[in-house]
Scaffold this active site. Structure first.
Site, PDB file in Angstrom:
ATOM      1  N   GLU A  40       0.813  -1.330   0.050  1.00 55.69           N
ATOM      2  CA  GLU A  40      -0.039   0.113   0.196  1.00 55.69           C
ATOM      3  C   GLU A  40       0.667   1.282  -0.005  1.00 55.69           C
ATOM      4  O   GLU A  40       0.539   2.390  -0.866  1.00 55.69           O
ATOM      5  CB  GLU A  40      -1.019   0.044   1.334  1.00 55.69           C
ATOM      6  CG  GLU A  40      -1.950  -1.126   1.229  1.00 55.69           C
ATOM      7  CD  GLU A  40      -1.189  -2.612   2.033  1.00 55.69           C
ATOM      8  OE1 GLU A  40      -2.267  -3.078   2.864  1.00 55.69           O
ATOM      9  OE2 GLU A  40       0.008  -2.603   2.171  1.00 55.69           O
ATOM     10  N   TRP A 158      15.625 -36.901 -18.308  1.00 55.47           N
ATOM     11  CA  TRP A 158      14.375 -36.211 -17.568  1.00 55.47           C
ATOM     12  C   TRP A 158      13.307 -37.019 -17.922  1.00 55.47           C
ATOM     13  O   TRP A 158      12.859 -37.362 -18.851  1.00 55.47           O
ATOM     14  CB  TRP A 158      14.240 -34.741 -17.951  1.00 55.47           C
ATOM     15  CG  TRP A 158      15.842 -33.754 -17.743  1.00 55.47           C
ATOM     16  CD1 TRP A 158      16.750 -33.575 -18.673  1.00 55.47           C
ATOM     17  CD2 TRP A 158      15.954 -33.507 -16.527  1.00 55.47           C
ATOM     18  NE1 TRP A 158      17.721 -32.800 -17.938  1.00 55.47           N
ATOM     19  CE2 TRP A 158      17.324 -32.636 -16.673  1.00 55.47           C
ATOM     20  CE3 TRP A 158      15.413 -33.513 -15.224  1.00 55.47           C
ATOM     21  CZ2 TRP A 158      18.018 -32.121 -15.587  1.00 55.47           C
ATOM     22  CZ3 TRP A 158      16.022 -32.759 -14.211  1.00 55.47           C
ATOM     23  CH2 TRP A 158      17.383 -32.021 -14.445  1.00 55.47           C
TER      24      TRP A 158
END
Length: 354
Positions: A40, A158
């Site tokens: 803010e 992978w």
């Protein structure tokens, strides 16, 4: 804006704020590292005098107490904001509904609940931590269509595709800590760092669960930026512990969860991490650690990548070990399930409980 704060704002929540005047954005900000400005205040500084009579949109109820920084509600009042839209209230007892009340007492209109589900998901780790003192535990694994995370020889590179692996680095970037079991280190020797195109000044804490201090001091985790913690039990040989400490690790001893199995009491480990203000943990394997977390009811969220390949072999490694359920009625069933694709991979995300 709030997502930009993930990975740097902890233990504070990741908050985003936008200020608009006549439908035009004049200020925006997100939570800076602890001790620095909240979202803010960043937005108000950017808006300047234009904030007079403007509307602020914020993902979490503005704080109303003095902490590391002054109250955001005070800055909002002094900035001349006329209306504040709050996505969700802050569960912190020091703030909950009091921030909203402070704004209304100053004559500022408030609205609560717009995009609340998204705002709460973004700060799910903060919400658990501030209400329980425990970190939020996310389990992540990639497996083949037949449920394997590695071949019988331990090869796993992978299983998931490049898109999935890039997303995992985003998950790491948002985490306070990355946790793995010792076998993951022994088989894969991973770096356990966050690596993406944007770079990252603050690396997540690396936590290795290693009851017997078997991790070699030459492992790559000891040569990467950031800090490595090794969680052991009294069964760890003192000479091995000393070598790990000489390699740069912080070695902590925990009681075994079960004297028979001799594995680290994971709830005790999580409580220690909570005391260190670790709010979000990403657990990346292996099967023994994941199984123990499920068995002990310590999992909050699951992120599973499923790749359309078949590895086969009864000795190939499974994603989740442990004791598991005796009956289907005792299974760990995910709720609030989401499905997304990364190339040929399918990502399934879900939460524990209802």
């Amino acid at each position: 804006m709030a997502r930009l704060a993930l990975g740097s704002s902890s233990p504070n929540p990741a908050v985003g704020a936008v200020i608009a005047q006549d439908g035009v954005i004049i200020g925006e900000g997100y939570t800076q590292p602890p001790g620095s400005a909240h979202a803010e205040v960043v937005a108000l500084r950017q808006a300047g005098k234009g904030a007079q009579g403007a509307t602020m949109y914020v993902t979490l109820e503005p704080c109303c107490h003095f902490g590391r920084t002054p109250p955001c509600t005070q800055a909002i009042v002094e900035g001349g904001i006329a209306e504040v839209h709050i996505a969700t209230l802050d569960p912190n007892p020091l703030v909950s509904s009091r921030g909203k009340a402070a704004l209304e007492d100053a004559g500022i209109k408030t609205r609560v609940g717009e995009h609340e589900e998204e705002a709460r998901e973004l700060n799910e780790a903060y919400i658990k931590f501030i209400t329980t003192g425990l970190p939020f535990v996310t389990i992540k694994f990639a497996m083949s269509l037949d449920g394997k995370i590695a071949t019988r020889t331990g090869d796993s590179r992978w299983i998931s595709g490049e898109g999935s692996r890039e997303y995992v680095h985003q998950l790491r970037r948002a985490a306070d800590a990355i946790m793995v079991g010792v076998n993951t280190i022994l088989y894969d020797d991973p770096q356990l760092t966050s690596r993406d195109s944007s770079g990252l000044e603050k690396q997540p804490l690396r936590v290795i669960v290693d009851s017997g201090a078997r991790i070699p001091p030459t492992a790559r985790v000891f040569n990467e930026p950031g800090t490595t913690m090794v969680a052991t039990t009294p069964a760890a040989v003192s000479s091995r512990v000393k070598k790990l400490e000489e390699a740069g690790a912080e070695v902590l001893e925990f009681s075994p969860f079960s004297p028979k199995e001799g594995l680290v009491d994971l709830e005790e480990l999580l409580r220690e991490l909570g005391r260190r203000e670790i709010t979000r943990i990403l657990v990346e394997g292996g099967g023994t650690l994941l199984g123990s977390l499920f068995d002990q009811g310590l999992v909050d969220k699951v992120i599973a990548f499923i790749t359309p390949m078949i590895i086969g072999g009864k000795e190939a490694k499974l994603a989740v070990g442990g004791k598991g359920a005796d009956r289907i009625a005792e299974e760990f069933r995910l709720s609030r399930v989401k499905v997304e694709r990364f190339g040929d991979d399918v990502m399934i995300v879900g939460y524990a409980g209802c």
